[in-house]
Design a protein around this motif. Structure first.
Motif, PDB file in Angstrom:
ATOM      1  N   ARG A 151      17.490  -3.515 -66.286  1.00  0.00           N
ATOM      2  CA  ARG A 151      17.784  -3.407 -64.790  1.00  0.00           C
ATOM      3  C   ARG A 151      18.087  -4.541 -64.282  1.00  0.00           C
ATOM      4  N   LEU A 152      16.985  -5.547 -64.717  1.00  0.00           N
ATOM      5  CA  LEU A 152      17.183  -6.955 -64.076  1.00  0.00           C
ATOM      6  C   LEU A 152      18.619  -7.740 -64.324  1.00  0.00           C
ATOM      7  N   GLU A 153      18.823  -7.650 -65.610  1.00  0.00           N
ATOM      8  CA  GLU A 153      20.149  -8.122 -66.075  1.00  0.00           C
ATOM      9  C   GLU A 153      21.206  -7.650 -65.264  1.00  0.00           C
ATOM     10  N   GLN A 154      21.257  -6.373 -64.976  1.00  0.00           N
ATOM     11  CA  GLN A 154      22.280  -5.738 -64.071  1.00  0.00           C
ATOM     12  C   GLN A 154      22.099  -6.323 -62.571  1.00  0.00           C
ATOM     13  N   ALA A 155      21.112  -6.367 -62.048  1.00  0.00           N
ATOM     14  CA  ALA A 155      21.031  -6.917 -60.759  1.00  0.00           C
ATOM     15  C   ALA A 155      21.477  -8.481 -60.655  1.00  0.00           C
ATOM     16  N   LEU A 156      21.192  -9.088 -61.853  1.00  0.00           N
ATOM     17  CA  LEU A 156      21.551 -10.476 -61.794  1.00  0.00           C
ATOM     18  C   LEU A 156      23.103 -10.590 -61.931  1.00  0.00           C
ATOM     19  N   MET A 157      23.794  -9.687 -62.712  1.00  0.00           N
ATOM     20  CA  MET A 157      25.260  -9.864 -62.823  1.00  0.00           C
ATOM     21  C   MET A 157      25.777  -9.513 -61.366  1.00  0.00           C
ATOM     22  N   GLU A 158      25.169  -8.477 -60.593  1.00  0.00           N
ATOM     23  CA  GLU A 158      25.605  -8.135 -59.279  1.00  0.00           C
ATOM     24  C   GLU A 158      25.457  -9.200 -58.108  1.00  0.00           C
ATOM     25  N   GLY A 159      24.521 -10.134 -58.506  1.00  0.00           N
ATOM     26  CA  GLY A 159      24.199 -11.279 -57.643  1.00  0.00           C
ATOM     27  C   GLY A 159      23.092 -10.410 -56.641  1.00  0.00           C
ATOM     28  N   SER A 160      22.627  -9.408 -57.049  1.00  0.00           N
ATOM     29  CA  SER A 160      21.606  -8.757 -56.213  1.00  0.00           C
ATOM     30  C   SER A 160      20.198  -9.257 -56.359  1.00  0.00           C
ATOM     31  N   TYR A 161      19.941 -10.635 -55.795  1.00  0.00           N
ATOM     32  CA  TYR A 161      18.760 -11.124 -56.062  1.00  0.00           C
ATOM     33  C   TYR A 161      17.544 -10.254 -55.421  1.00  0.00           C
ATOM     34  N   ASP A 162      17.800  -9.661 -54.285  1.00  0.00           N
ATOM     35  CA  ASP A 162      16.812  -8.902 -53.674  1.00  0.00           C
ATOM     36  C   ASP A 162      16.213  -7.693 -54.627  1.00  0.00           C
ATOM     37  N   LYS A 163      17.092  -7.244 -55.525  1.00  0.00           N
ATOM     38  CA  LYS A 163      16.724  -6.114 -56.547  1.00  0.00           C
ATOM     39  C   LYS A 163      15.952  -6.763 -57.403  1.00  0.00           C
ATOM     40  N   VAL A 164      16.347  -8.021 -57.918  1.00  0.00           N
ATOM     41  CA  VAL A 164      15.539  -8.758 -59.075  1.00  0.00           C
ATOM     42  C   VAL A 164      14.174  -8.969 -58.595  1.00  0.00           C
ATOM     43  N   TRP A 165      14.004  -9.268 -57.069  1.00  0.00           N
ATOM     44  CA  TRP A 165      12.787  -9.671 -56.437  1.00  0.00           C
ATOM     45  C   TRP A 165      11.858  -8.380 -56.417  1.00  0.00           C
ATOM     46  N   SER A 166      12.423  -7.239 -55.792  1.00  0.00           N
ATOM     47  CA  SER A 166      11.660  -6.058 -56.017  1.00  0.00           C
ATOM     48  C   SER A 166      11.281  -5.572 -57.362  1.00  0.00           C
ATOM     49  N   THR A 188      13.647 -19.422 -61.713  1.00  0.00           N
ATOM     50  CA  THR A 188      15.016 -19.802 -62.133  1.00  0.00           C
ATOM     51  C   THR A 188      15.950 -19.245 -60.982  1.00  0.00           C
ATOM     52  N   ILE A 189      16.022 -18.317 -60.685  1.00  0.00           N
ATOM     53  CA  ILE A 189      16.647 -17.888 -59.616  1.00  0.00           C
ATOM     54  C   ILE A 189      16.508 -18.628 -58.249  1.00  0.00           C
ATOM     55  N   ARG A 190      15.208 -18.996 -58.071  1.00  0.00           N
ATOM     56  CA  ARG A 190      14.947 -19.554 -56.575  1.00  0.00           C
ATOM     57  C   ARG A 190      15.503 -21.023 -56.937  1.00  0.00           C
ATOM     58  N   SER A 191      15.572 -21.655 -58.029  1.00  0.00           N
ATOM     59  CA  SER A 191      16.177 -22.875 -58.403  1.00  0.00           C
ATOM     60  C   SER A 191      17.628 -22.830 -58.182  1.00  0.00           C
ATOM     61  N   GLU A 192      18.369 -21.591 -58.673  1.00  0.00           N
ATOM     62  CA  GLU A 192      19.892 -21.660 -58.528  1.00  0.00           C
ATOM     63  C   GLU A 192      20.268 -21.416 -57.139  1.00  0.00           C
ATOM     64  N   ILE A 193      19.494 -20.821 -56.480  1.00  0.00           N
ATOM     65  CA  ILE A 193      19.626 -20.665 -54.688  1.00  0.00           C
ATOM     66  C   ILE A 193      19.465 -21.849 -54.104  1.00  0.00           C
ATOM     67  N   ALA A 194      18.349 -22.391 -54.419  1.00  0.00           N
ATOM     68  CA  ALA A 194      18.369 -23.858 -53.900  1.00  0.00           C
ATOM     69  C   ALA A 194      19.551 -24.753 -54.363  1.00  0.00           C
ATOM     70  N   SER A 195      19.860 -24.777 -55.182  1.00  0.00           N
ATOM     71  CA  SER A 195      21.320 -25.500 -55.496  1.00  0.00           C
ATOM     72  C   SER A 195      22.441 -25.261 -54.779  1.00  0.00           C
ATOM     73  N   CYS A 196      22.607 -24.145 -54.675  1.00  0.00           N
ATOM     74  CA  CYS A 196      23.695 -23.394 -54.002  1.00  0.00           C
ATOM     75  C   CYS A 196      23.409 -23.840 -52.253  1.00  0.00           C
ATOM     76  N   SER A 197      22.250 -23.846 -52.189  1.00  0.00           N
ATOM     77  CA  SER A 197      22.132 -24.099 -50.578  1.00  0.00           C
ATOM     78  C   SER A 197      22.395 -25.524 -50.293  1.00  0.00           C
ATOM     79  N   LEU A 212      15.396 -16.565 -47.993  1.00  0.00           N
ATOM     80  CA  LEU A 212      16.484 -16.645 -48.942  1.00  0.00           C
ATOM     81  C   LEU A 212      15.915 -17.082 -50.277  1.00  0.00           C
ATOM     82  N   LEU A 213      14.732 -18.014 -50.362  1.00  0.00           N
ATOM     83  CA  LEU A 213      14.229 -18.275 -51.493  1.00  0.00           C
ATOM     84  C   LEU A 213      13.143 -17.402 -51.883  1.00  0.00           C
TER      85      LEU A 213
END
Length: 275
Positions: A151-166, A188-197, A212-213
């Motif tokens: 489930r986590l991998e599917q959410a990551l592939m969709e870019g649904s970070y809120d699903k990963v968080w939940s 790891t996700i937080r670091s990726e979002i930070a880099s994009c921001s 966002l983070l």
């Protein structure tokens, strides 16, 4: 004698408390030495079935304890040591599949989560495809320990970070060992979002950065910002890297503009000379 020692060590590891975890590596070393005497540390044609089951159980405890100790390298080694046991046909173990696989799903699910937290998607799908081949897709879909990283991998592939968080909420995590890798994955996700921001915005309101983070408070945002070299002031987060890039771009534009102006003036002077 060696068989009883392995059984005793397994019992100690199963009952071990957080304050006693530092004793686990020594217990595991003793247990593996006893397995060597039983010719069971690596399965062979001569290894007796009860000893195979003991070895599998001890190595699984080693894998789980390694997670609790935060030693991912040791966990990976135990996972690799377990693969020959997991590959044995049921008849080799007296058809005692439940006894063999009591922790197999948990250990395998943890390994999938380790691969995911390290961004090894190719390795993740290789292991998952192997499981579907050996155990069947239907059985895998009903396995909570395997489905959690899926489930986590599917959410990551969709870019649904809120699903990963939940999914990383303690109520949804299948066991305490999974919380370790969930924290790594979120970081790891937080670091990726930070880099994009940093690349997308010159600054952000602290309240927006908090959401966002996936941070719990504005104070946590400020701490995170300081760790990354961001500037927090007047209720906003400023990204120095972005500011430097904008300043450099402006300098390039000004420099290019100066060259154009100089060339234009030169052409004008030549035109006056010709006229």
């Amino acid at each position: 004698m060696a068989e009883n020692e392995v059984k005793q060590i397994i019992s100690q590891l199963e009952a071990i408390k957080p304050a006693q975890l530092s004793q686990a590596p020594q217990l595991l070393s003793r247990g593996k030495l006893a397995l060597l005497h039983l010719n069971a540390l690596v399965p062979t044609a001569q290894t007796q079935t009860p000893h195979l089951l003991l070895a599998c159980h001890l190595l699984e405890q080693g894998a789980l304890v390694s997670i609790r100790l935060g030693d991912t390298d040791a966990f990976t080694r135990y996972f690799q040591q377990l693969q020959p046991f997991y590959s044995l046909p049921p008849e080799r173990l007296g058809n005692q599949v439940p006894a063999r696989t009591g922790n197999q799903s948990k250990v395998t699910g943890l390994y999938l989560l380790l691969l995911l937290s390290g961004g090894d998607y190719a390795g993740f799908h290789t292991v998952l495809e192997g499981l579907e081949t050996t155990r069947g897709k239907e059985q895998i879909e009903q396995d909570q320990f395997i489905q959690y990283p899926v489930r986590l991998e599917q959410a990551l592939m969709e870019g649904s970070y809120d699903k990963v968080w939940s999914e990383t909420d303690k109520k949804r995590v299948p066991s305490e060992e999974f919380e370790k890798f969930s924290e790594i994955l979120i970081n790891t996700i937080r670091s990726e979002i930070a880099s994009c921001s940093e690349r997308a915005y010159p600054s952000l309101p602290i309240s927006n950065a908090k959401n966002l983070l996936f941070l719990d408070s504005e104070g946590a945002v400020i701490q995170f910002a300081q760790a990354r070299g961001w500037i927090a002031k007047d209720g906003r987060i400023y990204f120095p890297q972005q500011e430097e890039e904008l300043a450099a771009a402006e300098r390039d534009v000004m420099s290019s503009t100066g060259v154009v102006i100089e060339n234009t003036l030169g052409y004008a002077r030549k035109l006056e000379t010709i006229v």
